[in-house]
Design an enzyme around this catalytic site. Structure first.
Site, PDB file in Angstrom:
ATOM      1  N   CYS A 171       0.850  -1.192   0.000  1.00 21.64           N
ATOM      2  CA  CYS A 171       0.000   0.000   0.000  1.00 21.64           C
ATOM      3  C   CYS A 171       0.887   1.244   0.000  1.00 21.64           C
ATOM      4  CB  CYS A 171      -0.927   0.004   1.220  1.00 21.64           C
ATOM      5  SG  CYS A 171      -1.962   1.487   1.295  1.00 21.64           S
ATOM      6  N   CYS A 230      -0.103   4.046   2.539  1.00 18.86           N
ATOM      7  CA  CYS A 230       0.200   3.682   3.929  1.00 18.86           C
ATOM      8  C   CYS A 230       1.704   3.669   4.189  1.00 18.86           C
ATOM      9  CB  CYS A 230      -0.392   2.308   4.255  1.00 18.86           C
ATOM     10  SG  CYS A 230      -2.203   2.259   4.207  1.00 18.86           S
TER      11      CYS A 230
END
Length: 199
Positions: A160, A163
């Site tokens: 991700c 993130c």
């Protein structure tokens, strides 16, 4: 049957012994490497040993807790038990072990959700409140810096981008260093590689 009989490769046997995988039934991947005396088994053993015993940037307990997070993330129960036991021996509390599991679960939630937003890039989704309860992030037992480091490592494994960027900044804001981040992510990558062979 004894693992030593199943895997006729001394380096592989030593790796399994280091990890305390006494009830491990060798995977087809490990058997394929062992049968041909692959040099990669030695590389893997050295790499795993290096990241679990690198006290310059991660102490032993931290390294084992990060390894535990990867094992939880990859759903490899035997390694989860092994790293959990070794982390307890290194001083990890039950509350810290539980928080590693909770953090890994939360990152799996967030990684999927924020990856979706990042991939789709639609204003509607961006403007909707996430509505995901994350109270454990406020005052973690592990401490904010280490909790963020675990979050970063798991987000890196799960791919991700949003993130990873967010947690890398947060780790540094909480007093960490780029060298510590680098070693944490490298540990995650090597334990993920270990699981690829053992699973």
């Amino acid at each position: 049957m004894d693992t030593n009989t199943l895997i006729p490769n001394e380096t592989a046997q030593n790796l399994l012994a280091d990890l305390r995988l006494t009830n491990y039934e060798p995977s087809a991947n490990l058997q394929a490497l062992a049968v041909v005396e692959s040099r990669f088994i030695k590389d893997l053993k050295i790499n795993v040993g290096n990241v679990l015993n690198n006290s310059q940037y991660l102490n032993r307990k931290e390294a084992l807790l990060l390894a535990l997070a990867v094992a939880v993330n990859e759903r490899f129960v035997l390694l989860q038990e092994s790293f959990g036991g070794l982390a307890r021996e290194a001083g990890a509390s039950e509350a810290e072990i539980a928080e590693i599991i909770a953090c890994t679960s939360l990152m799996n939630t967030n990684n999927i959700f924020y990856r979706f937003r990042h991939f789709v890039k639609k204003e509607f989704y961006e403007n909707q409140p996430a509505g995901i309860k994350m109270s454990i992030m406020a005052n973690p037992v592990l401490g904010k810096e280490f909790f963020e480091l675990v979050s970063l490592v798991i987000s890196s494994i799960n791919g991700c981008e949003l993130c990873v960027g967010s947690h890398e900044r947060s780790v540094l804001q909480h007093g960490s260093t780029e060298s510590r981040v680098f070693e944490g992510v490298k540990l995650g990558a090597i334990i993920k590689g270990l699981i690829t062979v053992l699973a």
